[in-house]
Motif scaffolding. Structure first.
Motif, PDB file in Angstrom:
ATOM      1  N   SER A  16       0.860  -1.194   0.000  1.00 43.79           N
ATOM      2  CA  SER A  16       0.000   0.000   0.000  1.00 43.79           C
ATOM      3  C   SER A  16       0.891   1.237   0.000  1.00 43.79           C
ATOM      4  CB  SER A  16      -0.914  -0.007   1.228  1.00 43.79           C
ATOM      5  OG  SER A  16      -1.727  -1.155   1.233  1.00 43.79           O
ATOM      6  N   GLN A  17       1.168   1.739  -1.189  1.00 46.47           N
ATOM      7  CA  GLN A  17       2.103   2.850  -1.323  1.00 46.47           C
ATOM      8  C   GLN A  17       1.608   3.854  -2.353  1.00 46.47           C
ATOM      9  OE1 GLN A  17       6.240   1.623  -1.858  1.00 46.47           O
ATOM     10  NE2 GLN A  17       5.754  -0.382  -1.010  1.00 46.47           N
ATOM     11  N   ALA A  18       2.039   5.095  -2.181  1.00 41.30           N
ATOM     12  CA  ALA A  18       1.776   6.145  -3.169  1.00 41.30           C
ATOM     13  C   ALA A  18       2.899   7.164  -3.079  1.00 41.30           C
ATOM     14  CB  ALA A  18       0.432   6.815  -2.911  1.00 41.30           C
ATOM     15  N   MET A  19       3.225   7.772  -4.200  1.00 45.43           N
ATOM     16  CA  MET A  19       4.237   8.824  -4.211  1.00 45.43           C
ATOM     17  C   MET A  19       3.609  10.140  -3.765  1.00 45.43           C
ATOM     18  SD  MET A  19       6.924   7.194  -5.114  1.00 45.43           S
ATOM     19  CE  MET A  19       8.176   8.390  -5.664  1.00 45.43           C
ATOM     20  N   PRO A  20       4.407  11.067  -3.230  1.00 43.36           N
ATOM     21  CA  PRO A  20       3.861  12.330  -2.713  1.00 43.36           C
ATOM     22  C   PRO A  20       3.056  13.148  -3.723  1.00 43.36           C
ATOM     23  CG  PRO A  20       6.073  12.013  -1.894  1.00 43.36           C
ATOM     24  CD  PRO A  20       5.836  10.917  -2.894  1.00 43.36           C
ATOM     25  N   ASP A  21       3.304  12.965  -5.021  1.00 40.96           N
ATOM     26  CA  ASP A  21       2.559  13.733  -6.015  1.00 40.96           C
ATOM     27  C   ASP A  21       1.289  13.017  -6.486  1.00 40.96           C
ATOM     28  OD1 ASP A  21       3.792  11.711  -7.411  1.00 40.96           O
ATOM     29  OD2 ASP A  21       4.532  12.981  -9.045  1.00 40.96           O
ATOM     30  N   GLU A  22       0.921  11.916  -5.817  1.00 37.42           N
ATOM     31  CA  GLU A  22      -0.279  11.172  -6.168  1.00 37.42           C
ATOM     32  C   GLU A  22      -1.390  11.436  -5.149  1.00 37.42           C
ATOM     33  OE1 GLU A  22       2.288   7.445  -8.067  1.00 37.42           O
ATOM     34  OE2 GLU A  22       0.924   7.079  -6.384  1.00 37.42           O
ATOM     35  N   PRO A  23      -2.662  11.463  -5.575  1.00 37.34           N
ATOM     36  CA  PRO A  23      -3.764  11.786  -4.661  1.00 37.34           C
ATOM     37  C   PRO A  23      -3.836  10.889  -3.434  1.00 37.34           C
ATOM     38  CG  PRO A  23      -4.526  11.841  -6.937  1.00 37.34           C
ATOM     39  CD  PRO A  23      -3.122  11.308  -6.966  1.00 37.34           C
ATOM     40  N   PHE A  24      -3.553   9.605  -3.580  1.00 35.90           N
ATOM     41  CA  PHE A  24      -3.682   8.692  -2.454  1.00 35.90           C
ATOM     42  C   PHE A  24      -2.606   8.884  -1.394  1.00 35.90           C
ATOM     43  CE2 PHE A  24      -6.745   6.124  -4.847  1.00 35.90           C
ATOM     44  CZ  PHE A  24      -7.586   5.721  -3.823  1.00 35.90           C
ATOM     45  N   TYR A  25      -1.608   9.736  -1.655  1.00 38.37           N
ATOM     46  CA  TYR A  25      -0.549   9.942  -0.666  1.00 38.37           C
ATOM     47  C   TYR A  25      -1.065  10.676   0.570  1.00 38.37           C
ATOM     48  CZ  TYR A  25       3.908  11.210   1.434  1.00 38.37           C
ATOM     49  OH  TYR A  25       4.959  11.362   2.305  1.00 38.37           O
ATOM     50  N   GLN A  26      -2.142  11.452   0.427  1.00 38.51           N
ATOM     51  CA  GLN A  26      -2.676  12.178   1.571  1.00 38.51           C
ATOM     52  C   GLN A  26      -2.991  11.196   2.699  1.00 38.51           C
ATOM     53  OE1 GLN A  26      -5.723  15.180   0.538  1.00 38.51           O
ATOM     54  NE2 GLN A  26      -5.310  14.630  -1.597  1.00 38.51           N
ATOM     55  N   GLU A  27      -2.713  11.627   3.916  1.00 31.52           N
ATOM     56  CA  GLU A  27      -2.781  10.714   5.063  1.00 31.52           C
ATOM     57  C   GLU A  27      -4.125  10.019   5.187  1.00 31.52           C
ATOM     58  OE1 GLU A  27      -1.969  10.849   9.889  1.00 31.52           O
ATOM     59  OE2 GLU A  27      -1.023  12.320   8.556  1.00 31.52           O
ATOM     60  N   GLU A  28      -5.219  10.785   5.062  1.00 33.39           N
ATOM     61  CA  GLU A  28      -6.532  10.173   5.226  1.00 33.39           C
ATOM     62  C   GLU A  28      -6.838   9.185   4.094  1.00 33.39           C
ATOM     63  OE1 GLU A  28      -7.228  14.311   3.378  1.00 33.39           O
ATOM     64  OE2 GLU A  28      -5.853  13.334   4.787  1.00 33.39           O
ATOM     65  N   CYS A  29      -6.315   9.482   2.905  1.00 33.69           N
ATOM     66  CA  CYS A  29      -6.522   8.584   1.764  1.00 33.69           C
ATOM     67  C   CYS A  29      -5.726   7.293   1.940  1.00 33.69           C
ATOM     68  CB  CYS A  29      -6.119   9.274   0.464  1.00 33.69           C
ATOM     69  SG  CYS A  29      -7.131  10.700   0.037  1.00 33.69           S
ATOM     70  N   MET A  30      -4.497   7.424   2.361  1.00 29.56           N
ATOM     71  CA  MET A  30      -3.663   6.243   2.548  1.00 29.56           C
ATOM     72  C   MET A  30      -4.214   5.347   3.649  1.00 29.56           C
ATOM     73  SD  MET A  30      -1.170   4.450   1.548  1.00 29.56           S
ATOM     74  CE  MET A  30      -0.436   5.598   0.370  1.00 29.56           C
ATOM     75  N   LYS A  31      -4.685   5.950   4.721  1.00 32.54           N
ATOM     76  CA  LYS A  31      -5.245   5.147   5.802  1.00 32.54           C
ATOM     77  C   LYS A  31      -6.507   4.432   5.337  1.00 32.54           C
ATOM     78  CE  LYS A  31      -5.894   5.230  10.774  1.00 32.54           C
ATOM     79  NZ  LYS A  31      -5.770   6.051  12.002  1.00 32.54           N
ATOM     80  N   ALA A  32      -7.321   5.097   4.515  1.00 30.36           N
ATOM     81  CA  ALA A  32      -8.528   4.475   3.983  1.00 30.36           C
ATOM     82  C   ALA A  32      -8.172   3.312   3.062  1.00 30.36           C
ATOM     83  CB  ALA A  32      -9.372   5.506   3.231  1.00 30.36           C
ATOM     84  N   MET A  33      -7.115   3.486   2.265  1.00 27.14           N
ATOM     85  CA  MET A  33      -6.671   2.403   1.388  1.00 27.14           C
ATOM     86  C   MET A  33      -6.231   1.195   2.216  1.00 27.14           C
ATOM     87  SD  MET A  33      -3.398   2.210  -1.169  1.00 27.14           S
ATOM     88  CE  MET A  33      -3.914   3.505  -2.293  1.00 27.14           C
ATOM     89  N   MET A  34      -5.445   1.448   3.240  1.00 24.09           N
ATOM     90  CA  MET A  34      -4.984   0.356   4.094  1.00 24.09           C
ATOM     91  C   MET A  34      -6.159  -0.385   4.712  1.00 24.09           C
ATOM     92  SD  MET A  34      -1.822   2.088   6.149  1.00 24.09           S
ATOM     93  CE  MET A  34      -0.410   2.822   5.328  1.00 24.09           C
ATOM     94  N   GLN A  35      -7.124   0.368   5.237  1.00 23.87           N
ATOM     95  CA  GLN A  35      -8.271  -0.264   5.868  1.00 23.87           C
ATOM     96  C   GLN A  35      -9.075  -1.076   4.860  1.00 23.87           C
ATOM     97  OE1 GLN A  35      -9.192  -0.106   9.431  1.00 23.87           O
ATOM     98  NE2 GLN A  35     -10.079  -1.935   8.483  1.00 23.87           N
ATOM     99  N   SER A  36      -9.166  -0.573   3.629  1.00 24.54           N
ATOM    100  CA  SER A  36      -9.910  -1.283   2.595  1.00 24.54           C
ATOM    101  C   SER A  36      -9.287  -2.631   2.278  1.00 24.54           C
ATOM    102  CB  SER A  36      -9.987  -0.426   1.323  1.00 24.54           C
ATOM    103  OG  SER A  36     -10.760   0.734   1.531  1.00 24.54           O
TER     104      SER A  36
END
Length: 229
Positions: A16-36
């Motif tokens: 579960s990774q994203a680069m800083p210039d990608e939308p999913f890098y935002q903390e709330e987005c990344m945490k949602a991805m992990m939970q999913s």
């Protein structure tokens, strides 16, 4: 530490990774991805950076931590960029990653740091060392240096390993499984269920899947390529 290695056996590990210039890098987005992906059954996550290690640990899963630069340089195939020095190792240890993934190639790294130094630091802190390699020889070298796990992460992504194909490097996996006694994980270019089954049939200890699950832009691009074929 053996109990953690046992948790990996037969598992699909989700990167579960994203680069800083990608939308999913935002903390709330990344945490949602992990939970999913956890909701989908994932028990082990592979994540980049101390921030994401801490978030994943809060979700109660086993965590493989690594570091990457914010932007890959143009010469990324010729340099060490995954957890390259002891500084990055310490950052991941302090974030409480269960397993530290690092570049296990034989290429030179900054600050006179060696692979032996990295493995020893990880073990000294009571963590497991996961070597991301690109060739058979690199895998054997890391096994000899007492790495706990070998992963084919970099196969096809270094000058030493040639160009990446469209399918996983099953040949490298098979050679390493036959030649080493430590767990060997298949990572890289896994897009189909049949790839996972083949990996386990060959003897993979576990399988890491990233882009096919957690990189929407690459998933869409892949379908667009079918459309234009």
């Amino acid at each position: 530490m053996n109990s953690i290695i046992e948790k990996l056996k037969g598992q699909i590990i989700v990167s579960s990774q994203a680069m800083p210039d990608e939308p999913f890098y935002q903390e709330e987005c990344m945490k949602a991805m992990m939970q999913s992906v956890i909701n989908g059954g994932a028990k082990i996550l592979r994540v980049a950076g101390a921030r994401d290690v801490k978030m994943a640990k809060e979700l109660g899963v086993t965590v493989i931590g690594l570091t990457k630069p914010n932007k890959l340089p143009e010469n990324w195939k010729s340099i060490v960029y995954i957890t390259p020095t002891l500084k990055e190792v310490d950052e991941l240890i302090n974030a409480d990653a269960d397993i530290i993934a690092f570049d296990g190639t034989s290429r030179p790294r900054k600050g006179n740091c060696t692979l032996k130094d990295i493995v020893e630091r990880i073990h000294d802190k009571g963590k497991l060392a996961m070597a991301d390699i690109s060739t058979f020889e690199e895998g054997l070298n890391c096994a000899n240096l007492n790495a706990d796990i070998i992963s084919t992460t970099l196969a096809g992504y270094t000058n030493e390993s040639g160009e990446a194909g469209k399918t996983p490097d099953f040949e490298l996996l098979e050679k390493l499984v036959k030649a080493t006694a430590i767990p060997v994980i298949l990572e890289g270019r896994i897009w189909e269920q049949k790839d996972v089954q083949k990996a386990f049939d060959i003897g993979a200890y576990a399988v890491v899947i990233g882009s096919a699950i957690t990189r929407p832009q690459l998933i869409v691009k892949r379908f667009m390529e079918y459309k234009n074929a």
